[in-house]
Scaffold this motif. Structure first.
Motif, PDB file in Angstrom:
ATOM      1  N   GLU A  97      39.847  33.039  52.367  1.00  0.00           N
ATOM      2  CA  GLU A  97      40.218  33.473  51.012  1.00  0.00           C
ATOM      3  C   GLU A  97      38.988  33.569  50.119  1.00  0.00           C
ATOM      4  OE1 GLU A  97      44.669  31.652  50.390  1.00  0.00           O
ATOM      5  OE2 GLU A  97      42.973  30.262  50.341  1.00  0.00           O
ATOM      6  N   PHE A  98      38.110  32.574  50.230  1.00  0.00           N
ATOM      7  CA  PHE A  98      36.882  32.585  49.436  1.00  0.00           C
ATOM      8  C   PHE A  98      36.016  33.779  49.813  1.00  0.00           C
ATOM      9  CE2 PHE A  98      32.422  31.342  48.866  1.00  0.00           C
ATOM     10  CZ  PHE A  98      32.420  31.131  47.498  1.00  0.00           C
ATOM     11  N   HIS A  99      35.824  33.987  51.099  1.00  0.00           N
ATOM     12  CA  HIS A  99      34.986  35.090  51.581  1.00  0.00           C
ATOM     13  C   HIS A  99      35.509  36.439  51.080  1.00  0.00           C
ATOM     14  CE1 HIS A  99      32.222  37.295  54.113  1.00  0.00           C
ATOM     15  NE2 HIS A  99      33.244  38.000  54.556  1.00  0.00           N
ATOM     16  N   GLU A 100      36.811  36.585  51.012  1.00  0.00           N
ATOM     17  CA  GLU A 100      37.402  37.847  50.553  1.00  0.00           C
ATOM     18  C   GLU A 100      37.101  38.134  49.083  1.00  0.00           C
ATOM     19  OE1 GLU A 100      41.482  37.378  51.737  1.00  0.00           O
ATOM     20  OE2 GLU A 100      41.083  38.191  53.737  1.00  0.00           O
ATOM     21  N   THR A 101      36.663  37.121  48.327  1.00  0.00           N
ATOM     22  CA  THR A 101      36.299  37.342  46.925  1.00  0.00           C
ATOM     23  C   THR A 101      34.816  37.658  46.763  1.00  0.00           C
ATOM     24  OG1 THR A 101      35.803  35.012  46.390  1.00  0.00           O
ATOM     25  CG2 THR A 101      38.120  35.746  46.165  1.00  0.00           C
ATOM     26  N   PRO A 129      30.855  32.615  29.383  1.00  0.00           N
ATOM     27  CA  PRO A 129      31.916  32.694  30.399  1.00  0.00           C
ATOM     28  C   PRO A 129      33.058  33.588  29.914  1.00  0.00           C
ATOM     29  CG  PRO A 129      31.313  30.412  29.936  1.00  0.00           C
ATOM     30  CD  PRO A 129      30.618  31.259  28.926  1.00  0.00           C
ATOM     31  N   VAL A 130      33.693  34.273  30.869  1.00  0.00           N
ATOM     32  CA  VAL A 130      34.795  35.156  30.491  1.00  0.00           C
ATOM     33  C   VAL A 130      36.025  34.369  30.069  1.00  0.00           C
ATOM     34  CG1 VAL A 130      34.010  37.129  31.838  1.00  0.00           C
ATOM     35  CG2 VAL A 130      35.505  35.436  32.903  1.00  0.00           C
ATOM     36  N   LEU A 131      36.126  33.117  30.495  1.00  0.00           N
ATOM     37  CA  LEU A 131      37.200  32.241  30.033  1.00  0.00           C
ATOM     38  C   LEU A 131      36.789  30.794  30.199  1.00  0.00           C
ATOM     39  CD1 LEU A 131      39.120  31.042  32.659  1.00  0.00           C
ATOM     40  CD2 LEU A 131      39.488  33.465  32.820  1.00  0.00           C
ATOM     41  N   MET A 181      31.196  39.632  41.149  1.00  0.00           N
ATOM     42  CA  MET A 181      31.598  40.365  42.347  1.00  0.00           C
ATOM     43  C   MET A 181      32.246  41.677  41.892  1.00  0.00           C
ATOM     44  SD  MET A 181      30.622  38.072  44.434  1.00  0.00           S
ATOM     45  CE  MET A 181      30.152  36.367  44.198  1.00  0.00           C
ATOM     46  N   GLU A 182      31.369  42.639  41.598  1.00  0.00           N
ATOM     47  CA  GLU A 182      31.786  43.916  41.017  1.00  0.00           C
ATOM     48  C   GLU A 182      32.612  43.620  39.772  1.00  0.00           C
ATOM     49  OE1 GLU A 182      33.405  46.260  44.249  1.00  0.00           O
ATOM     50  OE2 GLU A 182      31.381  46.674  44.986  1.00  0.00           O
ATOM     51  N   ASP A 183      33.710  44.309  39.570  1.00  0.00           N
ATOM     52  CA  ASP A 183      34.533  44.053  38.385  1.00  0.00           C
ATOM     53  C   ASP A 183      35.778  43.252  38.752  1.00  0.00           C
ATOM     54  OD1 ASP A 183      35.840  45.994  39.823  1.00  0.00           O
ATOM     55  OD2 ASP A 183      36.285  47.262  38.099  1.00  0.00           O
ATOM     56  N   LYS A 184      35.722  42.572  39.912  1.00  0.00           N
ATOM     57  CA  LYS A 184      36.903  41.867  40.407  1.00  0.00           C
ATOM     58  C   LYS A 184      36.874  40.353  40.156  1.00  0.00           C
ATOM     59  CE  LYS A 184      37.794  45.207  44.121  1.00  0.00           C
ATOM     60  NZ  LYS A 184      37.956  46.326  43.368  1.00  0.00           N
ATOM     61  N   TYR A 185      35.757  39.698  40.501  1.00  0.00           N
ATOM     62  CA  TYR A 185      35.689  38.237  40.421  1.00  0.00           C
ATOM     63  C   TYR A 185      34.350  37.777  39.852  1.00  0.00           C
ATOM     64  CZ  TYR A 185      39.521  38.510  43.784  1.00  0.00           C
ATOM     65  OH  TYR A 185      40.699  38.807  44.408  1.00  0.00           O
ATOM     66  N   VAL A 206      36.477  30.348  41.149  1.00  0.00           N
ATOM     67  CA  VAL A 206      36.592  31.799  41.294  1.00  0.00           C
ATOM     68  C   VAL A 206      37.499  32.317  40.185  1.00  0.00           C
ATOM     69  CG1 VAL A 206      37.268  33.699  42.804  1.00  0.00           C
ATOM     70  CG2 VAL A 206      36.263  31.623  43.791  1.00  0.00           C
ATOM     71  N   VAL A 207      36.913  33.160  39.332  1.00  0.00           N
ATOM     72  CA  VAL A 207      37.629  33.730  38.200  1.00  0.00           C
ATOM     73  C   VAL A 207      38.042  35.152  38.558  1.00  0.00           C
ATOM     74  CG1 VAL A 207      37.464  34.381  35.760  1.00  0.00           C
ATOM     75  CG2 VAL A 207      36.286  32.324  36.590  1.00  0.00           C
ATOM     76  N   ASP A 208      39.321  35.453  38.405  1.00  0.00           N
ATOM     77  CA  ASP A 208      39.835  36.809  38.597  1.00  0.00           C
ATOM     78  C   ASP A 208      39.614  37.562  37.289  1.00  0.00           C
ATOM     79  OD1 ASP A 208      41.523  39.099  38.603  1.00  0.00           O
ATOM     80  OD2 ASP A 208      42.813  38.175  40.107  1.00  0.00           O
ATOM     81  N   LEU A 209      38.686  38.505  37.299  1.00  0.00           N
ATOM     82  CA  LEU A 209      38.325  39.218  36.075  1.00  0.00           C
ATOM     83  C   LEU A 209      39.425  40.150  35.588  1.00  0.00           C
ATOM     84  CD1 LEU A 209      34.602  40.025  36.916  1.00  0.00           C
ATOM     85  CD2 LEU A 209      35.473  38.258  35.358  1.00  0.00           C
ATOM     86  N   GLN A 210      40.186  40.715  36.502  1.00  0.00           N
ATOM     87  CA  GLN A 210      41.222  41.662  36.107  1.00  0.00           C
ATOM     88  C   GLN A 210      42.379  40.978  35.397  1.00  0.00           C
ATOM     89  OE1 GLN A 210      41.863  43.699  39.820  1.00  0.00           O
ATOM     90  NE2 GLN A 210      40.053  44.966  39.535  1.00  0.00           N
ATOM     91  N   SER A 211      42.775  39.795  35.860  1.00  0.00           N
ATOM     92  CA  SER A 211      43.883  39.080  35.218  1.00  0.00           C
ATOM     93  C   SER A 211      43.404  38.048  34.199  1.00  0.00           C
ATOM     94  CB  SER A 211      44.755  38.396  36.280  1.00  0.00           C
ATOM     95  OG  SER A 211      44.047  37.324  36.879  1.00  0.00           O
ATOM     96  N   GLN A 212      42.062  37.874  34.100  1.00  0.00           N
ATOM     97  CA  GLN A 212      41.481  36.883  33.192  1.00  0.00           C
ATOM     98  C   GLN A 212      42.076  35.494  33.435  1.00  0.00           C
ATOM     99  OE1 GLN A 212      39.017  37.502  30.360  1.00  0.00           O
ATOM    100  NE2 GLN A 212      38.635  38.847  32.077  1.00  0.00           N
ATOM    101  N   SER A 213      42.093  35.101  34.727  1.00  0.00           N
ATOM    102  CA  SER A 213      42.643  33.807  35.113  1.00  0.00           C
ATOM    103  C   SER A 213      41.809  33.220  36.246  1.00  0.00           C
ATOM    104  CB  SER A 213      44.104  33.953  35.552  1.00  0.00           C
ATOM    105  OG  SER A 213      44.180  34.771  36.710  1.00  0.00           O
TER     106      SER A 213
END
Length: 105
Positions: free
Chosen positions: A10-14, A26-28, A58-62, A79-86
């Motif tokens: 899961e980590f590697h996929e981010t 920080p974004v949040l 990680m691009e505009d994703k994480y 790991v911050v999800d940039l799209q959901s801001q969570s």
């Protein structure tokens, strides 16, 4: 607060084209999440000092926010999800070579 310990896959996929973030805010606010991480997820690492010296986009994703431990090469990664801001999850990252003896607790 609900936390999510990521497994290595899961980590590697981010990890998507990592680029180090040199400056900015920080974004949040992730510190409430860090406080909720179960102690066993930190294993032998102590990240209570809250030293963040590396953030990777990680691009505009994480974003990966590395909270240093007392050991070189070992950090808790938020790991911050940039799209959901969570917060997507966390994982204790040990960059030391395989077979390196784990530090004494």
């Amino acid at each position: 607060m609900q936390t999510r310990k990521l497994n290595p896959l899961e980590f590697h996929e981010t990890r998507i084209n990592p680029q180090r973030v040199e400056a900015g805010e920080p974004v949040l606010d992730f510190w409430e999440y860090v406080a909720a991480i179960p102690p066993e997820d930190f294993a032998f690492a102590d990240c209570r000092a809250g030293n963040v010296t590396h953030v990777y986009r990680m691009e505009d994703k994480y974003e990966h926010v590395l909270i240093n431990s007392q050991y070189q090469g070992v950090a808790m990664v938020i790991v911050v999800d940039l799209q959901s801001q969570s917060i997507y999850g966390h994982m204790l990252l040990d960059l030391n070579p395989a077979g390196t003896k784990e530090p004494e607790a």
